[in-house]
Design a protein around this motif. Structure first.
Motif: not given
Length: 438
Positions: A62, A46, A71, A67-68, A58, A4
């Motif tokens: 993503n 991260d 994020r 991972l989104e 950032l 990210n």
């Protein structure tokens, strides 16, 4: 799969190196899960760079749905005041950033293990195959799909922040950033920081010792003595011993040399050496020394350790009940001192005579009897103490005795200074002042 952060990618060598370091500090079962799931590795790594970097950025989106969601959580977290507060400890500080990411990884993995332990036994987990990796991934995906991932990240973040604050306080007790970069020291700081999460009296000791540190002088008069050897020049004196004379005195013409030899003597250098010996702390760990007694005694021990550095004195620490701990030798390494102060449990009886006798024997055997020493004993014991005045004189040691909630006439008679402890900040400050001038 991409991480990210924009300014450092998970394909970079440094990123991989940090990821492996995080995994290297995890227990074996947690490391097995960590190694099995790239998503967890990316989240933890991260967060290392998110806290270490001056200006982390950032990405806007993503493509990986898990991972989104991470994020989105991190984007909100970075806008909060608590992120800025914790970054005061972690920015450009590898150790504190590493502590944060390790604590975060442990918390997240703990939640994942709770999901899969019914499906995967410990033996399978320690030797993960594709089936185990799939189950770990499915557990993480299920948490994301159920909307649980944000809450899990919030809990993990809170735990990581607290462990990081604890670690910073522990490191300051040991000696700050200059305490040493050895792996053993870092592991000890991490271990104690995690213990402080669950053991209240450890937190109390750290808090009080920080308050008492205000009473430790930033500078203090250091006792010095004149002699042939030392660290600095004091001046010049006369001597009849040719071997101690200045070189230019030896090189004088023969008549002048003989005149000085039979009359006033030759010039020689006189030097100053530090005459400060050791502070030797003896802390009662008997069963009655619990609660506020042990918190106060151990907080004072930490403050006296700081004073020893100001006074350029060696510092030795032992705990005692009917015997001394550790049995083989006193503690003198900063990390061992802090570790013992925070973790040694109170139990057993009390033998004050034995404790003082062992301390005196230590000082003599280590060659400290040529210097000025101070033994500080903190106890609530009321047993009869044998007369050790000759042994104290032989070790060139003063005895400062601190009695907690009681009295001991035989100990008082033996002591150079005797005080009844007031279990408060002012009581600790009073003892520091007594020890400073003893």
């Amino acid at each position: 799969m991409e991480n990210n952060l924009i300014n450092i990618r998970n394909t970079d060598f440094v990123y991989t190196l940090v990821s492996n370091r995080i995994g290297g500090h995890l227990p074996k079962d947690l490391k097995a899960v960590y190694d099995s799931c790239e998503h967890i590795r990316i989240i933890a790594t991260d967060c290392y760079f998110l806290h270490y970097s001056l200006y982390p950025f950032l990405r806007a989106k993503n493509e990986d749905p898990i991972l989104e969601e991470v994020r989105g959580y991190l984007s909100e977290y970075m806008s909060e005041e608590r992120y800025q507060r914790i970054k005061m400890l972690t920015t450009l500080d590898d150790e504190m950033s590493l502590v944060y990411s390790i604590a975060l990884a442990k918390s997240i993995i703990g939640k994942v293990l709770g999901k899969i332990l019914g499906e995967v036994d410990l033996a399978e987990l320690m030797s993960p195959n594709e089936s185990v990796k799939a189950k770990v991934f499915n557990a993480v995906r299920a948490m994301a799909e159920a909307g649980e991932l944000g809450l899990i990240l919030e809990i993990a973040t809170e735990e990581a922040e607290e462990v990081t604050k604890n670690a910073n306080e522990i490191r300051e007790l040991i000696g700050g950033k200059k305490a040493g970069k050895e792996a053993g020291t870092f592991k000890k700081v991490l271990d104690l920081a995690e213990h402080m999460m669950y053991v209240k009296f450890m937190k109390d000791i750290v808090t009080m010792s920080k308050r008492l540190s205000r009473y430790v002088p930033k500078a203090s008069k250091i006792l010095k003595r004149r002699g042939r050897f030392g660290d600095e020049l004091s001046g010049y004196a006369l001597t009849k011993k040719v071997e101690r004379a200045l070189p230019r005195e030896i090189a004088l013409p023969e008549e002048l040399f003989l005149k000085k030899l039979v009359d006033e003597g030759f010039l020689m250098k006189e030097k100053l050496s530090v005459a400060e010996g050791a502070y030797y702390l003896l802390i009662d760990k008997s069963g009655s020394m619990v609660g506020e007694k042990t918190v106060w005694a151990r907080s004072v021990a930490m403050a006296l350790y700081r004073m020893s550095m100001t006074k350029r004195r060696r510092y030795f620490l032992r705990f005692f009940d009917t015997r001394v701990y550790p049995p083989d030798a006193p503690l003198n390494d900063p990390e061992d001192i802090v570790d013992a102060i925070l973790k040694v449990k109170s139990n057993g009886g009390t033998d004050i005579t034995n404790a003082i006798s062992v301390a005196l024997k230590d000082l003599v055997e280590r060659g400290f009897s040529d210097y000025t020493n101070t033994i500080v004993i903190i106890t609530d014991g009321e047993d009869v103490v044998r007369d050790l005045s000759k042994e104290l004189k032989r070790a060139n040691a003063s005895l400062v005795s601190v009695m907690i909630q009681g009295d001991n006439e035989t100990l008082k008679a033996l002591s150079d200074q005797y005080m009844r402890a007031e279990l408060s900040e002012s009581g600790g400050a009073r003892l520091l002042k007594i020890v400073e001038v003893t």
